[in-house]
Design a protein around this motif. Structure first.
Motif, PDB file in Angstrom:
ATOM      1  N   PHE A  11      49.047 218.195  12.852  1.00 35.79           N
ATOM      2  CA  PHE A  11      48.934 217.015  13.716  1.00 35.79           C
ATOM      3  C   PHE A  11      49.329 217.432  15.116  1.00 35.79           C
ATOM      4  O   PHE A  11      50.153 218.333  15.304  1.00 35.79           O
ATOM      5  CB  PHE A  11      49.871 215.915  13.204  1.00 35.79           C
ATOM      6  CG  PHE A  11      49.968 214.705  14.110  1.00 35.79           C
ATOM      7  CD1 PHE A  11      49.086 213.653  13.971  1.00 35.79           C
ATOM      8  CD2 PHE A  11      50.950 214.626  15.095  1.00 35.79           C
ATOM      9  CE1 PHE A  11      49.175 212.535  14.801  1.00 35.79           C
ATOM     10  CE2 PHE A  11      51.045 213.522  15.935  1.00 35.79           C
ATOM     11  CZ  PHE A  11      50.153 212.477  15.779  1.00 35.79           C
ATOM     12  N   PHE A  12      48.766 216.756  16.138  1.00 31.43           N
ATOM     13  CA  PHE A  12      49.182 217.080  17.497  1.00 31.43           C
ATOM     14  C   PHE A  12      49.170 215.845  18.388  1.00 31.43           C
ATOM     15  O   PHE A  12      48.501 214.850  18.097  1.00 31.43           O
ATOM     16  CB  PHE A  12      48.331 218.198  18.112  1.00 31.43           C
ATOM     17  CG  PHE A  12      46.876 217.893  18.309  1.00 31.43           C
ATOM     18  CD1 PHE A  12      46.390 217.447  19.533  1.00 31.43           C
ATOM     19  CD2 PHE A  12      45.953 218.081  17.284  1.00 31.43           C
ATOM     20  CE1 PHE A  12      45.044 217.194  19.736  1.00 31.43           C
ATOM     21  CE2 PHE A  12      44.599 217.837  17.470  1.00 31.43           C
ATOM     22  CZ  PHE A  12      44.142 217.390  18.699  1.00 31.43           C
ATOM     23  N   ILE A  13      49.959 215.918  19.431  1.00 30.26           N
ATOM     24  CA  ILE A  13      49.968 214.917  20.493  1.00 30.26           C
ATOM     25  C   ILE A  13      49.090 215.461  21.614  1.00 30.26           C
ATOM     26  O   ILE A  13      49.301 216.580  22.081  1.00 30.26           O
ATOM     27  CB  ILE A  13      51.387 214.664  21.021  1.00 30.26           C
ATOM     28  CG1 ILE A  13      52.332 214.254  19.891  1.00 30.26           C
ATOM     29  CG2 ILE A  13      51.381 213.607  22.126  1.00 30.26           C
ATOM     30  CD1 ILE A  13      53.799 214.275  20.301  1.00 30.26           C
ATOM     31  N   GLU A  14      48.114 214.682  22.037  1.00 27.82           N
ATOM     32  CA  GLU A  14      47.247 215.083  23.133  1.00 27.82           C
ATOM     33  C   GLU A  14      47.627 214.311  24.393  1.00 27.82           C
ATOM     34  O   GLU A  14      47.294 213.135  24.535  1.00 27.82           O
ATOM     35  CB  GLU A  14      45.777 214.829  22.796  1.00 27.82           C
ATOM     36  CG  GLU A  14      44.830 215.239  23.914  1.00 27.82           C
ATOM     37  CD  GLU A  14      43.360 215.056  23.577  1.00 27.82           C
ATOM     38  OE1 GLU A  14      42.504 215.552  24.339  1.00 27.82           O
ATOM     39  OE2 GLU A  14      43.065 214.421  22.536  1.00 27.82           O
ATOM     40  N   LEU A  15      48.353 214.965  25.274  1.00 31.69           N
ATOM     41  CA  LEU A  15      48.651 214.383  26.578  1.00 31.69           C
ATOM     42  C   LEU A  15      47.397 214.537  27.427  1.00 31.69           C
ATOM     43  O   LEU A  15      46.897 215.657  27.611  1.00 31.69           O
ATOM     44  CB  LEU A  15      49.837 215.105  27.227  1.00 31.69           C
ATOM     45  CG  LEU A  15      51.134 215.108  26.419  1.00 31.69           C
ATOM     46  CD1 LEU A  15      52.190 215.970  27.115  1.00 31.69           C
ATOM     47  CD2 LEU A  15      51.651 213.696  26.208  1.00 31.69           C
ATOM     48  N   LEU A  16      46.885 213.433  27.928  1.00 30.21           N
ATOM     49  CA  LEU A  16      45.561 213.446  28.551  1.00 30.21           C
ATOM     50  C   LEU A  16      45.580 212.749  29.896  1.00 30.21           C
ATOM     51  O   LEU A  16      46.175 211.677  30.046  1.00 30.21           O
ATOM     52  CB  LEU A  16      44.569 212.737  27.633  1.00 30.21           C
ATOM     53  CG  LEU A  16      43.119 212.736  28.123  1.00 30.21           C
ATOM     54  CD1 LEU A  16      42.311 213.795  27.372  1.00 30.21           C
ATOM     55  CD2 LEU A  16      42.479 211.376  27.961  1.00 30.21           C
ATOM     56  N   SER A  17      44.907 213.344  30.883  1.00 30.10           N
ATOM     57  CA  SER A  17      44.757 212.720  32.194  1.00 30.10           C
ATOM     58  C   SER A  17      43.312 212.848  32.657  1.00 30.10           C
ATOM     59  O   SER A  17      42.532 213.634  32.107  1.00 30.10           O
ATOM     60  CB  SER A  17      45.692 213.376  33.218  1.00 30.10           C
ATOM     61  OG  SER A  17      45.303 214.720  33.455  1.00 30.10           O
ATOM     62  N   VAL A  18      42.969 212.085  33.670  1.00 25.66           N
ATOM     63  CA  VAL A  18      41.642 212.194  34.289  1.00 25.66           C
ATOM     64  C   VAL A  18      41.745 213.225  35.405  1.00 25.66           C
ATOM     65  O   VAL A  18      42.467 213.042  36.379  1.00 25.66           O
ATOM     66  CB  VAL A  18      41.177 210.839  34.832  1.00 25.66           C
ATOM     67  CG1 VAL A  18      39.850 210.998  35.581  1.00 25.66           C
ATOM     68  CG2 VAL A  18      41.028 209.831  33.697  1.00 25.66           C
ATOM     69  N   ALA A  19      41.007 214.324  35.264  1.00 21.79           N
ATOM     70  CA  ALA A  19      41.060 215.405  36.241  1.00 21.79           C
ATOM     71  C   ALA A  19      39.926 215.330  37.255  1.00 21.79           C
ATOM     72  O   ALA A  19      40.102 215.642  38.427  1.00 21.79           O
ATOM     73  CB  ALA A  19      41.024 216.760  35.523  1.00 21.79           C
ATOM     74  N   ASP A  20      38.752 214.903  36.807  1.00 24.33           N
ATOM     75  CA  ASP A  20      37.587 214.825  37.693  1.00 24.33           C
ATOM     76  C   ASP A  20      36.776 213.581  37.337  1.00 24.33           C
ATOM     77  O   ASP A  20      35.878 213.628  36.486  1.00 24.33           O
ATOM     78  CB  ASP A  20      36.732 216.081  37.552  1.00 24.33           C
ATOM     79  CG  ASP A  20      35.658 216.174  38.626  1.00 24.33           C
ATOM     80  OD1 ASP A  20      35.371 215.143  39.270  1.00 24.33           O
ATOM     81  OD2 ASP A  20      35.092 217.265  38.815  1.00 24.33           O
ATOM     82  N   PRO A  21      37.073 212.453  37.978  1.00 28.37           N
ATOM     83  CA  PRO A  21      36.395 211.187  37.636  1.00 28.37           C
ATOM     84  C   PRO A  21      34.881 211.245  37.772  1.00 28.37           C
ATOM     85  O   PRO A  21      34.165 210.516  37.072  1.00 28.37           O
ATOM     86  CB  PRO A  21      36.994 210.190  38.629  1.00 28.37           C
ATOM     87  CG  PRO A  21      38.268 210.800  39.088  1.00 28.37           C
ATOM     88  CD  PRO A  21      38.050 212.286  39.048  1.00 28.37           C
ATOM     89  N   GLU A  22      34.366 212.108  38.655  1.00 25.80           N
ATOM     90  CA  GLU A  22      32.925 212.159  38.882  1.00 25.80           C
ATOM     91  C   GLU A  22      32.154 212.693  37.673  1.00 25.80           C
ATOM     92  O   GLU A  22      30.943 212.481  37.563  1.00 25.80           O
ATOM     93  CB  GLU A  22      32.624 213.018  40.108  1.00 25.80           C
ATOM     94  CG  GLU A  22      33.145 212.410  41.416  1.00 25.80           C
ATOM     95  CD  GLU A  22      32.752 213.226  42.625  1.00 25.80           C
ATOM     96  OE1 GLU A  22      32.121 214.283  42.431  1.00 25.80           O
ATOM     97  OE2 GLU A  22      33.073 212.804  43.754  1.00 25.80           O
ATOM     98  N   LEU A  23      32.850 213.379  36.765  1.00 22.51           N
ATOM     99  CA  LEU A  23      32.192 213.938  35.591  1.00 22.51           C
ATOM    100  C   LEU A  23      32.136 212.965  34.421  1.00 22.51           C
ATOM    101  O   LEU A  23      31.480 213.234  33.418  1.00 22.51           O
ATOM    102  CB  LEU A  23      32.912 215.220  35.144  1.00 22.51           C
ATOM    103  CG  LEU A  23      32.855 216.412  36.094  1.00 22.51           C
ATOM    104  CD1 LEU A  23      33.653 217.575  35.520  1.00 22.51           C
ATOM    105  CD2 LEU A  23      31.416 216.834  36.358  1.00 22.51           C
ATOM    106  N   ILE A  24      32.805 211.839  34.538  1.00 22.02           N
ATOM    107  CA  ILE A  24      32.881 210.898  33.425  1.00 22.02           C
ATOM    108  C   ILE A  24      31.562 210.143  33.255  1.00 22.02           C
ATOM    109  O   ILE A  24      31.029 209.584  34.215  1.00 22.02           O
ATOM    110  CB  ILE A  24      34.040 209.903  33.636  1.00 22.02           C
ATOM    111  CG1 ILE A  24      35.373 210.640  33.523  1.00 22.02           C
ATOM    112  CG2 ILE A  24      33.974 208.765  32.633  1.00 22.02           C
ATOM    113  CD1 ILE A  24      36.578 209.768  33.772  1.00 22.02           C
TER     114      ILE A  24
END
Length: 274
Positions: free
Chosen positions: A49-62
């Motif tokens: 199991f893992f915890i995925e710490l996640l952020s938005v790095a490049d909004p233009e790619l979403i």
């Protein structure tokens, strides 16, 4: 087929600050990795199991979502516009097609299949290719929570002993706790999602024991009873939500509760193991 807990996505605005906070609690945190759709993560690996710490790095790619198509990047971007915290609950998968069939047979709302590859940055500075098959689905009663199953196609490239060794003794996931006004109302979805037909309904709420960790759903009063006033008072955002994560730590002398207000919107419980 019952599915165990695979990981928890924790959406944060500042990935480096979040990683430092987890490191200060005695966790080993992986180097940063990038997704092709504009998000970045750092992981805390446990035993399967893992915890995925996640952020938005490049909004233009979403990519924006479309009819029948789920956008991982857009969901977490929009989640972060409201608050930080655990945005998505993820279960393990051995066969995405079987998952999809099970979900449809349980009358659950399923999105189009999704697969991707990325480069994983390892502790020694080398890299490896990893790939995943995801099956997204939706609980209409919990629109602020993302749900999906994840098949890891190259586990030998992903799981590393160096990443699974933690100063605090963290070993495995014990439970993920959701908060809802009516826990029993989520029984049908969670039973179909986990593949666990036998559930426990108590005065505190709903519990489903998966092959890897428990999924619990508490009402606000029960949550306060289980986790204490500080954790309950630090809750942010609307409910239903993913409110707490409990991790088993062999060798730990006493339970440690880190409230959501001190850890980017998620209450973390480090529990001794007898």
């Amino acid at each position: 087929m019952a599915r165990g807990l695979d990981h928890l996505v924790v959406a944060v605005n500042d990935l480096e600050r979040a990683a430092a906070a987890y490191a200060a609690l005695g966790f080993t945190v992986t180097p940063e990795n990038r997704h092709p759709w504009g998000t970045a993560n750092r992981l805390v690996q446990l035993d399967g199991f893992f915890i995925e710490l996640l952020s938005v790095a490049d909004p233009e790619l979403i990519d924006e979502p479309a009819e029948g198509i789920f956008s991982f990047g857009a969901f977490n971007r929009d989640f972060l516009k409201k608050r930080e915290g655990a945005s998505m609950l993820v279960l393990e998968s051995e066969d995405p097609e079987s998952d999809r069939s099970d979900f449809l047979n349980a009358d659950l709302e399923v999105f189009a299949p999704f697969s991707f590859e990325r480069t994983a940055n390892l502790a020694d500075g080398t890299t490896a290719q990893v790939a995943f098959d995801l099956t997204f689905l939706k609980d209409p009663l919990a629109p602020e929570i993302g749900f999906f199953t994840c098949r890891n196609r190259y586990p030998e490239h992903f799981w590393k002993a160096a990443f699974q060794a933690h100063e605090n003794g963290a070993r495995s996931v014990a439970a993920v706790s959701l908060l809802a006004e009516d826990p029993a109302g989520h029984r049908a979805f969670l039973s179909g999602f986990t593949g666990v037909s036998e559930t426990r309904e108590t005065h505190l709420g709903l519990e489903l024991e998966t092959p890897r960790g428990m999924v619990a759903v508490y009402n606000p009063a029960a949550y306060r009873t289980v986790f204490g006033n500080e954790a309950a008072d630090s809750l942010q955002g609307e409910i239903p939500q993913i409110a707490a994560l409990q991790i088993a730590c062999p060798g730990l002398e006493e339970k440690k509760v880190v409230p959501a207000s001190a850890l980017f919107g998620l209450t973390l419980v480090l529990s001794p193991v007898e």
